[in-house]
Design an enzyme around this catalytic site. Structure first.
Site, PDB file in Angstrom:
ATOM      1  N   HIS A 267     -55.786  32.552 -37.731  1.00 20.69           N
ATOM      2  CA  HIS A 267     -56.084  32.927 -36.600  1.00 20.69           C
ATOM      3  C   HIS A 267     -56.610  34.056 -36.063  1.00 20.69           C
ATOM      4  O   HIS A 267     -56.430  34.774 -35.209  1.00 20.69           O
ATOM      5  CB  HIS A 267     -54.626  32.581 -35.773  1.00 20.69           C
ATOM      6  CG  HIS A 267     -54.140  31.415 -35.857  1.00 20.69           C
ATOM      7  ND1 HIS A 267     -53.094  31.227 -36.740  1.00 20.69           N
ATOM      8  CD2 HIS A 267     -54.116  30.158 -35.012  1.00 20.69           C
ATOM      9  CE1 HIS A 267     -52.477  29.843 -36.644  1.00 20.69           C
ATOM     10  NE2 HIS A 267     -53.165  29.377 -35.591  1.00 20.69           N
TER      11      HIS A 267
ATOM     12  N   ASP B 240     -52.973  34.238 -42.694  1.00 18.30           N
ATOM     13  CA  ASP B 240     -53.156  33.879 -40.890  1.00 18.30           C
ATOM     14  C   ASP B 240     -54.613  33.304 -40.660  1.00 18.30           C
ATOM     15  O   ASP B 240     -55.362  34.221 -40.776  1.00 18.30           O
ATOM     16  CB  ASP B 240     -52.583  34.805 -40.152  1.00 18.30           C
ATOM     17  CG  ASP B 240     -52.401  34.170 -38.742  1.00 18.30           C
ATOM     18  OD1 ASP B 240     -52.838  32.922 -38.494  1.00 18.30           O
ATOM     19  OD2 ASP B 240     -51.734  34.651 -37.726  1.00 18.30           O
TER      20      ASP B 240
ATOM     21  N   CYS C 147     -56.483  25.275 -37.409  1.00 17.70           N
ATOM     22  CA  CYS C 147     -55.741  26.459 -38.163  1.00 17.70           C
ATOM     23  C   CYS C 147     -55.359  25.454 -39.518  1.00 17.70           C
ATOM     24  O   CYS C 147     -55.299  26.045 -40.429  1.00 17.70           O
ATOM     25  CB  CYS C 147     -54.835  26.770 -37.462  1.00 17.70           C
ATOM     26  SG  CYS C 147     -53.701  25.863 -36.535  1.00 17.70           S
TER      27      CYS C 147
END
Length: 371
Positions: free
Chosen positions: A261, A259, A85
């Protein structure tokens, strides 16, 4: 033939809008807020300019977990889910710098974009060993920062890795300076970017910080907000415990972020001629930003700024001194030259000292980790 083209456009837009089901359209920007919305140095009115805000957000490169890429490291990893990440956030930060440098802040992406310069930029982040800023190149260069393939990076580590990688790509035409010990030294940056023929090599300035113990100390929040308002900002990499995010702005007391993810399949954008390449390009863009309160952010983070010219660098220094580094609670120090004394540290042999500018974070990397 015309109907097929129409259906293809609908399919691309559906893919683009449905990329991340975890982000709800009505929750990305508070529609009725009278607070200004700041996105990478631009001020917006949420009531009147919501579509423009989303267009701006969609233009940013959205780098996420991928699966199915060429095996990497030992064991042979074919996905970075669960460990990549912060590497992806570093890609987004550098991607923003390259977009701003080569296309300008007024440039906007659409699903139909085939701009050759844009394609050169996005190609550089594809999951291929040949791409200069791929997950492969970043993870392997992490070895030089004592990070094995598959280990988490912190903000300082990814900044140091990107600093090394840009030296191997002449096209990107950028230098990265990572400020050490919470101090930006103007003299050192000038030595890096000013050439003998009086030309200036564009600068991406990255400043790793730690602004609290387990959460961001509230005394620093107003300064963090100011960092998103400064022209040339490339955003902030950090996150919340266990998750890294790429922050691009704020509204009220909440930071806006992209993000990484979401796990998507690996592929190439190429020259964006085939349907697969068109779909792959859309997978690099996210229309909706998520929000998090500043006080919930992890205190280990790094802010960044692009200076395309010497004049922009001088203007940035003036703005930083005024908005970020002045007063009783500065985020960091900015100084004309390195005035740090040689420091004697406990445990060192006689007559051995710490060199001025030594990065103390190198021995304290746990402070910058997401584990």
């Amino acid at each position: 033939m015309i109907l097929n083209e129409i259906f293809a456009k609908i399919r691309r837009m559906d893919l683009y809008l449905a990329q991340d089901s975890n982000i709800i359209e009505t929750d990305d920007i508070p529609r009725e807020t009278r607070d200004p919305v700041w996105v990478l140095g631009r001020r917006y009115n949420a009531i009147q300019e919501l579509d423009l805000i989303r267009r701006d957000v969609a233009t940013r490169l959205w780098c996420t977990y991928r699966k199915g890429f060429v095996p990497l490291g030992r064991p042979q990893l074919t996905s970075d889910k669960g460990w990549g990440c912060m590497l992806r956030c570093g890609q987004m930060l550098l991607g923003q710098a390259l977009l701003d440098l080569h296309l300008g802040r007024d440039w906007f992406w659409t699903p139909e974009t085939r701009d050759p310069t844009y394609l050169k930029i996005v190609n550089r982040f594809e999951d291929s060993r040949k791409s200069p800023f791929s997950i492969h190149q970043i993870a392997l260069m992490g070895d030089s920062e004592d990070k094995r393939v598959g280990e988490w990076f912190g903000p300082n580590t990814i900044a140091q890795v990107l600093k090394k990688l840009v030296k191997y790509d002449d096209w990107c035409s950028i230098n990265i300076f990572v400020a050490l010990d919470n101090c930006v030294v103007i003299e050192e940056i000038r030595k890096l970017c000013e050439k003998d023929d009086n030309t200036w090599v564009p600068l991406l300035l990255i400043i790793p910080l730690r602004l609290g113990l387990s959460e961001v100390n509230p005394i620093y929040i107003d300064r963090l907000k100011k960092s998103f308002e400064i022209p040339g900002t490339c955003g902030l990499i950090g996150g919340r415990p266990n998750q890294a995010h790429y922050f691009i702005g704020y509204v009220g007391d909440e930071a806006l972020y992209l993000d990484p993810h979401t796990t998507q399949k690996c592929g190439s954008v190429g020259e964006k001629m085939s349907q697969n390449e068109i779909d792959m390009d859309s997978s690099y863009h996210q229309k909706f930003a998520a929000r998090i309160h500043f006080e919930r952010m992890d205190p280990s983070l790094a802010i960044s700024f692009l200076c395309r010219t010497r004049t922009e660098f001088d203007e940035l220094c003036t703005r930083l001194k005024l908005d970020i580094c002045g007063g009783s609670q500065p985020l960091f120090e900015i100084t004309d030259m390195n005035q740090m004394p040689w420091r004697k540290m406990p445990g060192l042999p006689k007559n051995e000292f710490i060199v001025p500018g030594h990065n103390m974070h190198d021995s304290e990397e746990d402070e910058f980790e997401f584990i």
